[in-house]
Scaffold this active site. Structure first.
Site, PDB file in Angstrom:
ATOM      1  N   GLU A  90     -38.366 -33.476   1.615  1.00  0.00           N
ATOM      2  CA  GLU A  90     -37.634 -34.548   0.950  1.00  0.00           C
ATOM      3  C   GLU A  90     -38.284 -34.841  -0.394  1.00  0.00           C
ATOM      4  O   GLU A  90     -39.479 -34.596  -0.589  1.00  0.00           O
ATOM      5  CB  GLU A  90     -37.678 -35.843   1.777  1.00  0.00           C
TER       6      GLU A  90
ATOM      7  N   HIS B 136     -50.229 -41.236   5.888  1.00  0.00           N
ATOM      8  CA  HIS B 136     -48.900 -41.400   6.485  1.00  0.00           C
ATOM      9  C   HIS B 136     -48.955 -41.918   7.908  1.00  0.00           C
ATOM     10  O   HIS B 136     -47.957 -41.886   8.620  1.00  0.00           O
ATOM     11  CB  HIS B 136     -48.123 -40.078   6.440  1.00  0.00           C
TER      12      HIS B 136
ATOM     13  N   ARG C 289     -37.557 -43.444  20.571  1.00  0.00           N
ATOM     14  CA  ARG C 289     -38.566 -43.743  21.588  1.00  0.00           C
ATOM     15  C   ARG C 289     -39.155 -45.114  21.291  1.00  0.00           C
ATOM     16  O   ARG C 289     -38.851 -45.719  20.265  1.00  0.00           O
ATOM     17  CB  ARG C 289     -39.693 -42.705  21.532  1.00  0.00           C
TER      18      ARG C 289
ATOM     19  N   LYS D 110     -35.334 -34.279  12.619  1.00  0.00           N
ATOM     20  CA  LYS D 110     -35.073 -35.141  11.467  1.00  0.00           C
ATOM     21  C   LYS D 110     -33.980 -34.606  10.543  1.00  0.00           C
ATOM     22  O   LYS D 110     -33.362 -35.362   9.793  1.00  0.00           O
ATOM     23  CB  LYS D 110     -36.372 -35.365  10.697  1.00  0.00           C
TER      24      LYS D 110
END
Length: 604
Positions: A289, A324, A381, A205
């Site tokens: 983040e 999440h 994916r 990421k």
């Protein structure tokens, strides 16, 4: 309900359109709303938008005046694709429902299928869904059950020994591993997914974030490289402040994610996130983040051919999440401003085109309360929620993946952007073997009853069956229900009906929780944020729950299992007699029963 025409649209005629409109609307429903347009003379145009359906009567428009390919004439729907199978034999290098999904797609394309399974998965439905199945051996007896599915070398070895030409990794496990893709290439086996270079860019990421910045896609402030120490995480917090979110650098699905709201909890949360990422993906690196409060989670489904050509298959709203992890998904995103939707599509295509992306992938964004969108990651994916996209576009994503992996271009399989439309609305619910009242604790046991709901506009993708033993070794996902409808209200009603109709007994499921979500007034409006479940703890209340359903045995949670409980009680009495715990006199109970003998039949 009809909407007012825009300045660029002709105003709806007041002339009666009679049976033509009624017939066209009925045909649209029967076709599942997959047809972009149905045109007759006099021309009745039936169009579906993500806001509401509209019907316009356009007597001036005839089929001959339309540009070829711009509309679908009469009842001709869907692209024309080659009939030759992409490969002779493929392997689904995964388990459970996604392995089944891949093998079904391959069988429809007339290819042989190979499955793999761990010892703990020896009774899983995906094992006998393949033409051939092979058990994965653990390197060490003490390894976890999922370790077998992470053994890339063993998987490639099995494929090589049994003539497999292509491996589809599904989602999770090795699906985002460039090392696995490299092993496949070295063995002369096609990896059904992105290129190795794509995986190196987007599976991590942090490098995906760099690619997004380079493509001029807005991003949330975060670390540019993986973080491996608590000290580095603390330095980021000192610079950007709180709250922050810790994410696994490799993989997704909510694994290795923690929200940090105070400096005191940072060390512990960092350690648990890293450990969870290591267990799930074999890599414990994470990144940080800034955490956006109460955003919407919108993702764009794309498919590329590896040569810079990319199409989008519209978007999905995945804002209903717990820890999440997505719970309910919607396609297309409901009540999304038109300009924002266009920007999300354009940003996604620009990013993936610049990377020469190949095969299917998803570009994910957060949309804040001011309507600003921020790139968060690419999932290189297929995803769990791909079914809702298939239902509104009519495009079989695994089959598209297989054809592109075999070298087909987007045009050859009918994927031309101006011909890809979203029709109607689709909604997916993930049914898991979890107890919502016990903090979604996974349940185990034997499924005594497993009966699917069905009917118009319903689809299910799962692995359950009566007698199946639910073990604690794997993810608790049992089945995905996907409903399709002409409007938001219709699709929500259809999903409620399906969940009421489903009969899964012997283990706890999250169906009552899902019904709580689907009947909540905020959800019924069609727009929620990622904070929806956290802000509504009443969603977790199951015992004594009552819903406004017409059937009294479905409206009251305490009555849902009553018939089954009574039958089981009577069966137990018939076999074992009255239990002493209910007051039966012990001295009158007998452990022996007279053998049953057939009645004597006279020979006369």
């Amino acid at each position: 309900s009809p909407v007012a025409p825009t300045a660029s649209e002709p105003r709806t005629s007041r002339r009666p359109v009679g049976m033509a409109v009624a017939l066209t609307i009925s045909l649209g429903a029967l076709l599942g709303l997959h047809a972009p347009l149905i045109v007759h003379r006099p021309s009745v145009r039936v169009a579906r938008s993500a806001v509401s359906p509209r019907v316009t009567f356009e007597p001036h428009m005839t089929a001959e005046k339309m540009a070829p390919g711009a509309e679908v004439l009469d009842l001709e729907v869907g692209p024309v694709v080659p009939h030759d199978p992409p490969f002779k034999k493929i392997m689904a290098a995964n388990r459970a429902e996604i392995a089944q999904r891949i093998m079904r797609a391959a069988t429809e394309l007339n290819m042989q299928t190979v499955g793999i399974y761990g010892y703990e998965d020896r009774y899983s439905q995906h094992r006998w869904g393949a033409d051939q199945s092979f058990m994965l051996e653990k390197k060490n007896p003490g390894d976890s059950a999922i370790a077998a599915y992470l053994d890339a070398a063993q998987i490639v070895k099995i494929a090589k020994e049994h003539g497999v030409e292509a491996i589809h990794p599904g989602y999770g496990f090795l699906s985002e591993s460039p090392e696995f893709a490299q092993l496949c290439e070295d063995a002369g086996i096609t990896f059904v997914g992105p290129t190795i270079e794509n995986l190196k860019t987007f599976a991590d990421k942090t490098t995906a974030r760099v690619a997004a910045i380079k493509a001029d896609v807005p991003v949330v402030p975060g670390t540019d490289e993986p973080v491996t120490t608590v000290e580095a995480a603390q330095a980021f917090v000192d610079e950007y402040g709180l709250p922050v979110i810790i994410k696994a650098a490799m993989g997704g699905g909510g694994k290795g994610m923690r929200v940090v709201r105070s400096k005191e909890e940072l060390p512990a949360l960092f350690t648990t996130a890293s450990s969870e990422a290591k267990a799930a993906f074999g890599d414990g690196s994470v990144f940080l983040e800034r955490f956006l409060d109460k955003p919407r989670h919108i993702e764009v489904q794309i498919i590329g051919d590896g040569k810079g050509n990319v199409v989008h298959l519209w978007e999905r709203d995945c804002s209903v999440q717990r820890r999440h992890q997505k719970v309910v998904e919607i396609a297309p995103a409901w009540n999304l401003p038109t300009e924002l939707r266009k920007q999300l599509h354009e940003d996604s295509k620009r990013l993936m085109s610049a990377a020469n992306y190949k095969n299917a992938g998803t570009v994910e964004f957060l949309v804040d309360q001011e309507g600003r969108h921020y790139f968060i990651e690419v999932n290189p994916r297929i995803q769990v929620e791909h079914t809702v996209t298939e239902e509104v576009t009519g495009i079989d994503i695994p089959q598209a993946q297989l054809r592109i992996a075999a070298g087909a271009s987007l045009e050859e399989i009918g994927l031309v952007q101006e011909h890809i439309h979203a029709r109607g609305v689709a909604l997916q619910c993930r049914v898991t073997t979890e107890n919502a009242e016990r903090n979604f604790q996974p349940d185990t046991g034997t499924i005594s009853v497993y009966r699917h709901s069905a009917g118009f506009g319903m689809r299910h993708d799962g692995i359950g069956y009566s007698g199946m033993k639910v073990t604690p070794f794997y993810d608790s996902l049992l089945v995905k229900y996907t409903a399709r409808g002409a409007s938001w209200e219709e699709v929500v009603r259809r999903m409620r009906r399906a969940l009421q109709e489903a009969r899964i007994r012997g283990v706890k499921t999250n169906i009552p929780f899902l019904l709580n979500v689907l009947t909540h007034p905020e959800f019924e409006k069609g727009v929620v944020t990622t904070a929806f479940i956290d802000e509504n703890p009443s969603l977790l209340a199951i015992s004594g729950k009552k819903w406004q359903f017409a059937s009294p045995y479905q409206a009251d949670q305490d009555k849902v299992y009553r018939a089954e409980q009574l039958m089981r009680y009577i069966a137990n009495l018939a076999v074992n007699g009255h239990p002493a715990s209910l007051g039966a006199a012990k001295d009158k109970l007998s452990n022996s029963h007279k053998p049953l003998t057939p009645p004597q039949i006279s020979s006369e």
